[in-house]
Design an enzyme around this catalytic site. Structure first.
Site, PDB file in Angstrom:
ATOM      1  CE  LYS A  41      -4.263  -2.048   1.079  1.00  0.00           C
ATOM      2  NZ  LYS A  41      -5.693  -1.923   1.247  1.00  0.00           N
ATOM      3  CG  ASP A 527     -14.314 -10.594   7.271  1.00  0.00           C
ATOM      4  OD1 ASP A 527     -13.696 -11.513   7.654  1.00  0.00           O
ATOM      5  OD2 ASP A 527     -15.244 -10.695   6.444  1.00  0.00           O
ATOM      6  CG  HIS A 622      -4.210 -12.584  -2.705  1.00  0.00           C
ATOM      7  ND1 HIS A 622      -4.028 -13.048  -1.534  1.00  0.00           N
ATOM      8  CD2 HIS A 622      -5.512 -11.830  -2.758  1.00  0.00           C
ATOM      9  CE1 HIS A 622      -4.959 -12.167  -0.611  1.00  0.00           C
ATOM     10  NE2 HIS A 622      -5.525 -11.503  -1.620  1.00  0.00           N
ATOM     11  CB  CYS A 654      -7.717 -14.001   1.993  1.00  0.00           C
ATOM     12  SG  CYS A 654      -8.845 -12.479   1.823  1.00  0.00           S
TER      13      CYS A 654
HETATM   14  N1  GLN Z   1     -15.024 -12.478   4.304  1.00  0.00           N
HETATM   15  C1  GLN Z   1     -14.445 -11.946   3.260  1.00  0.00           C
HETATM   16  C2  GLN Z   1     -14.261 -12.866   1.872  1.00  0.00           C
HETATM   17  O1  GLN Z   1     -14.235 -14.070   2.288  1.00  0.00           O
HETATM   18  C3  GLN Z   1     -13.213 -11.416   3.717  1.00  0.00           C
HETATM   19  C4  GLN Z   1     -12.402 -10.717   2.457  1.00  0.00           C
HETATM   20  C5  GLN Z   1     -11.321  -9.975   2.834  1.00  0.00           C
HETATM   21  O2  GLN Z   1     -10.494 -10.306   3.784  1.00  0.00           O
HETATM   22  N2  GLN Z   1     -10.800  -8.962   1.976  1.00  0.00           N
HETATM   23  O3  GLN Z   1     -14.406 -12.560   0.872  1.00  0.00           O
HETATM   24 ZN    ZN Z   2      -8.567 -11.289   3.626  1.00  0.00          ZN
END
Ligand code: GLN
Ligand code: ZN
Length: 666
Positions: A41, A527, A622, A654
Site C-alpha cells: 500500500k 472482518d 491470491h 483469505c
Molecule cells: N469474508 C471476506 C471474504 O471471504 C473477507 C475478504 C477480505 O479479507 N478482504 O471474501
Molecule cells: Zn482477507
C-alpha cells in the site's frame, strides 16, 4: 521509475531485454520467469505500488527518456507541463534490498542518475521539475534527515530546471524542508496545517511556496471561509509573486467528475467535488485573490450551499447521537474473559481439535456475476435472483459438508463487495455510478460515500445466515464487515471525527450481531482487513487511532453472549507492529494471512503470547496455484512450533471469491 533507473530484478532481466513491454508486465504480474515484484500500500491510501527490488552495490543507469518524451508531447499539444518523479530519498526508502542491506546506502550510486536526468531536462528547455518526497512527512531518524541534506545538496550542484520539492499526506519537518536548497516547496496544508507557521518563518524569501489548499484525498467541497483565511496568511508570498495554489496531493486518489453522478441521493451533489471540480475550485480561489468578482460570487454561493449541510435530513440523527452519548464503557466488553469463553464455547460448539473453516466467500462464478448484473438491469426479477442465490448457498453448504469442514459459511454469493453490500443496507451511505479510483494496475475500486449518520433500518445478513444454518447441523459462521474496514474503504464525511463515524458503524453492527445471535447463529466473523492500513504515518498519532479502532470493533462484538464465538479476519500483512492492538480486539478466533511469509508472522503471536485461537492461512488464495497437501502440512507443523495445538485452526488465508471452483475444490 525502477525501470527508468534500470533497477530490474535478475529474474526478469532476460525477458525484459528481449521484449521491454512484456518484461514490464512480467515484473508487475509475474510470469514463467519468476514472481512479480511485491505489491504494497502507498502510504495510508488504498492504492498499491510495486516495491522496487535492489541490492548492495546496485548499478543504476538512465534507461530511455519516458518523462522527457511525455513533456515534449505535452508541449507539442500546447501545454506548459512540469515533469514529476519521485525524489531519490523517497524512492530508496520505498524500495527494498533483497540482500537485507539498507537501501539508503545506495544514495551515492543513485544521485548521478538523477543529475543526468535533470541535465537532460534542462537541456531540452524544461522550466520546472517536481520531485515528490512524501517520506518527508513521516518520522525521520537522523540518518534519513542527513540523506535528505546530502541528496538535495548534490542535486543543487548540477545543471537542472528549477526544482519543486513536493510533500504530501501530512506535515513535514518545516525546518528541514526549508533548509533544503530547492527553488520551491509544496505543502499539504489540508492534512498538515500546523507546519505553516514555522515554515513561513524559516523558508527563505526567494523560494516558491506551492500551497496545497484543496483536499486531494477527500471528495467534499472546500469551505471557502477556511481557505480564504489561509490564503490571507500567505499574502506576503502572493505579493512577491511566489505563491502557487495546488491540490494537497496528486489527484490519483479521487474519482474524475461528479457531474456524471446524476442519480446521487437528493441534495448530495452540490456538496461534492471530484478531481475536475477540485481544479475549478482552485481556479476560483486564484481568481478571488486577483479580485475577480465572479469568483468571489461563486465562492460565496459555495459557502451558502455548505452552510445548509448540517441541517439537511439524515446528516444528523438524534437517536444515533443520543445512543453514542449514552454508551457506557461496559458496552465494549464481553461478559467474561477469553479463557472462560473458550470453555463455554467448547461445550456449545463441540468442535474437534484443529477445526477447519474458510474465510467466507466462495467463487463468484461468471453465472453469479451475470445474474447480479441482469438483476440490476431489471432483466432478472427479484424472485428468480433470490432463488438462484439460495441454490448457490445450498450448493456450497453441501460441498463443505461433503469434504468435512467443521465451521461452514454461506459463501457470500449475494455480495458484490464486502463494503458496498453493507453500505447499501445502511442509512447514511451513498453510491456513485462512475466514482472509480485506481487500486492497482487495471483494478479500480468504487468507494461508497458516508455522508450522514449511520442507521440500520433492518437486519442485513440474518436471512442468509439462517437459511444456510437451516440446511446443516454443523455451525454456520455469520459474516460481517467490521466498522474500521467499512470506514477505511469509504469516502468519509468531513464534518465528524473518523472515530465517531466508526462508532456509529460499530453500533449498527452490534445490532446485527445481536440479531444473528437471536436467530441461533453461534459463530460470527467480523472482518477487519483494513485495520492495519488506517494506521497514521506519524508514530505519535498511532496510539490514538488504535484506541478508537479497537474500541469500535469491541463495541460491535461486545454485546454478544459468552457462548457466541467471535472470529475476526485480517490480511495484507505487516501486523507485527500492531500485535497488542490485534490482541486487544478480544476476538475468540483470528484468521490471518500468513502463507506467503511461511508463517513468519506467527513469531509475533508467540512473542506476544496471544491468548485466543488463530487460523494462520495454510495457502495463498491470491494465486491460482493449488498447493500440495505436504506443503500445507509443513506450514501447519511450523505453526505448531509456535502455537499451542488447542489454539490452532486450519483455513485458507483469505476469501475464495476470486478463485475458480477447479482451484478451490482440490
Ligand atoms: N469474508 C471476506 C471474504 O471471504 C473477507 C475478504 C477480505 O479479507 N478482504 O471474501
Ligand atoms: Zn482477507
Amino acid at each position: 521509475q525502477a525501470v527508468l533507473f534500470d533497477a530490474i530484478p535478475a529474474r526478469h532481466r532476460e525477458g525484459f531485454e528481449r521484449d521491454p513491454l512484456a518484461g514490464y508486465f512480467a515484473m508487475a504480474r509475474g510470469s514463467a520467469d519468476g514472481a512479480a515484484l511485491e505489491m504494497t500500500k502507498w502510504f495510508d491510501t488504498n492504492y498499491h505500488y510495486l516495491v522496487p527490488e535492489l541490492q548492495a552495490g546496485q548499478d543504476f543507469r538512465l534507461r530511455g527518456d519516458k518523462p522527457l518524451a511525455e513533456w515534449r508531447d505535452a508541449r507539442a499539444a500546447g501545454h506548459q507541463a512540469r515533469p514529476v518523479l519521485l525524489g531519490p530519498v523517497s524512492f530508496l526508502k520505498l524500495s527494498k534490498c533483497t540482500d537485507g542491506s539498507n537501501p539508503l546506502d545506495l544514495l551515492p550510486r543513485l544521485l548521478p542518475v538523477y543529475l543526468e536526468w535533470l541535465a537532460q531536462l534542462a537541456d531540452a528547455g524544461v522550466d520546472w521539475v517536481q520531485l515528490d518526497e512524501p517520506v518527508l512527512v513521516t518520522d525521520l531518524d537522523p540518518a534519513l534527515a542527513l540523506a535528505y541534506r546530502q541528496a538535495y545538496e548534490a542535486l543543487a550542484r548540477g545543471p537542472s530546471p528549477r526544482l519543486l520539492l513536493a510533500t504530501y499526506f501530512g506535515g513535514c519537518d518545516p525546518e528541514l524542508a526549508a533548509s533544503l536548497p530547492v527553488d520551491g516547496i509544496h505543502l499539504d496544508l489540508v492534512r498538515g496545517p500546523q507546519q505553516l507557521a514555522t515554515l513561513l518563518q524559516t523558508l527563505p524569501r526567494d523560494r516558491v511556496l506551492s500551497a496545497g489548499i484543496i483536499d486531494g484525498r477527500g471528495i467534499w467541497r472546500s469551505q471557502p471561509e477556511r481557505v480564504q483565511t489561509l490564503l490571507r496568511e500567505l499574502d506576503e508570498w502572493r505579493q512577491a509573486g511566489r505563491l502557487w495554489l495546488a491540490p494537497s496531493c496528486s489527484l490519483l486518489h479521487l474519482p474524475y467528475d461528479v457531474e456524471q453522478e446524476r442519480q446521487l441521493a437528493a441534495g448530495l451533489q452540490p456538496w461534492l467535488a471530484f478531481a475536475r471540480q477540485k481544479l475549478q475550485e482552485l481556479r476560483h480561489y486564484a481568481d478571488w485573490l486577483d479580485g475577480d468578482a465572479a469568483a468571489e460570487q461563486a465562492l460565496r454561493e459555495q459557502a451558502e450551499v455548505l452552510a445548509c449541510r448540517p441541517q439537511a435530513a439524515g446528516v444528523q440523527r438524534r437517536e444515533v447521537r443520543t445512543r453514542i452519548m449514552a454508551l457506557s464503557p461496559q458496552a465494549a466488553l464481553r461478559r467474561s474473559d477469553v479463557t472462560h469463553r473458550r470453555a463455554v464455547q467448547a461445550e456449545a460448539l463441540a468442535l474437534p481439535s484443529l477445526p477447519t473453516t474458510t474465510i467466507g466467500s466462495f467463487p463468484q462464478t461468471a453465472a453469479l456475476r451475470q445474474a447480479r448484473s441482469g438483476h440490476r438491469r431489471g432483466l432478472i426479477d427479484d424472485l428468480d435472483y433470490q432463488a438462484l442465490l439460495r441454490e448457490e448457498v445450498a450448493r456450497v453448504i453441501r460441498f463443505q459438508e461433503d469434504i468435512g469442514l467443521d465451521v461452514l459459511v454461506h459463501g457470500e454469493p449475494e455480495r458484490n463487495d464486502m463494503v458496498e453490500y453493507f453500505g447499501e443496507q445502511l442509512e447514511g451511505f451513498a453510491f456513485t455510478r462512475h466514482g472509480w479510483v485506481q487500486s492497482y494496475g487495471s483494478r479500480c475500486v468504487k468507494p461508497p460515500i458516508i455522508w450522514g449518520d449511520i442507521a440500520r433500518p433492518r437486519p442485513m445478513t440474518v436471512a442468509w445466515a439462517t437459511y444456510a444454518q437451516s440446511l446443516t447441523s454443523r455451525p454456520v459462521k455469520g459474516m460481517l464487515t467490521g466498522p474500521v474496514t467499512l470506514l477505511q474503504w469509504s469516502f468519509v464525511r468531513d464534518d465528524l471525527p473518523r472515530a465517531e463515524i466508526c462508532l456509529q458503524l460499530a453500533l449498527a453492527l452490534r445490532d446485527e450481531v445481536h440479531d444473528l445471535e437471536k436467530a441461533g447463529i453461534g459463530v460470527i466473523q467480523i472482518d477487519e482487513p483494513a485495520l492495519r492500513e488506517g494506521l497514521p504515518l506519524r508514530v505519535c498519532e498511532q496510539a490514538a487511532y488504535l484506541d478508537w479502532a479497537v474500541h469500535a470493533f469491541k463495541v460491535a462484538a461486545g454485546g454478544s453472549q459468552d457462548r457466541t464465538q467471535i472470529h475476526t479476519h485480517m490480511c495484507y500483512s505487516e501486523f507485527n507492529e500492531i500485535m497488542p492492538a490485534v490482541a486487544a480486539l478480544d476476538a475468540d478466533v483470528i484468521s490471518i494471512e500468513s502463507s506467503r511469509s511461511r508463517m513468519e508472522l506467527l513469531e509475533a503471536f508467540q512473542a506476544f503470547d496471544y491468548p485466543a485461537a488463530i487460523g494462520p492461512g495454510v495457502y495463498d488464495i491470491h494465486s491460482p496455484r493449488v498447493p500440495s497437501g505436504e506443503e500445507m502440512l509443513e506450514l501447519l507443523q511450523r505453526a505448531l512450533r509456535v502455537l499451542r495445538p488447542e489454539q490452532l485452526w486450519v483455513n485458507p488465508d483469505c476469501g475464495l471469491k476470486t478463485r475458480d471452483w477447479d482451484q478451490v475444490e482440490p
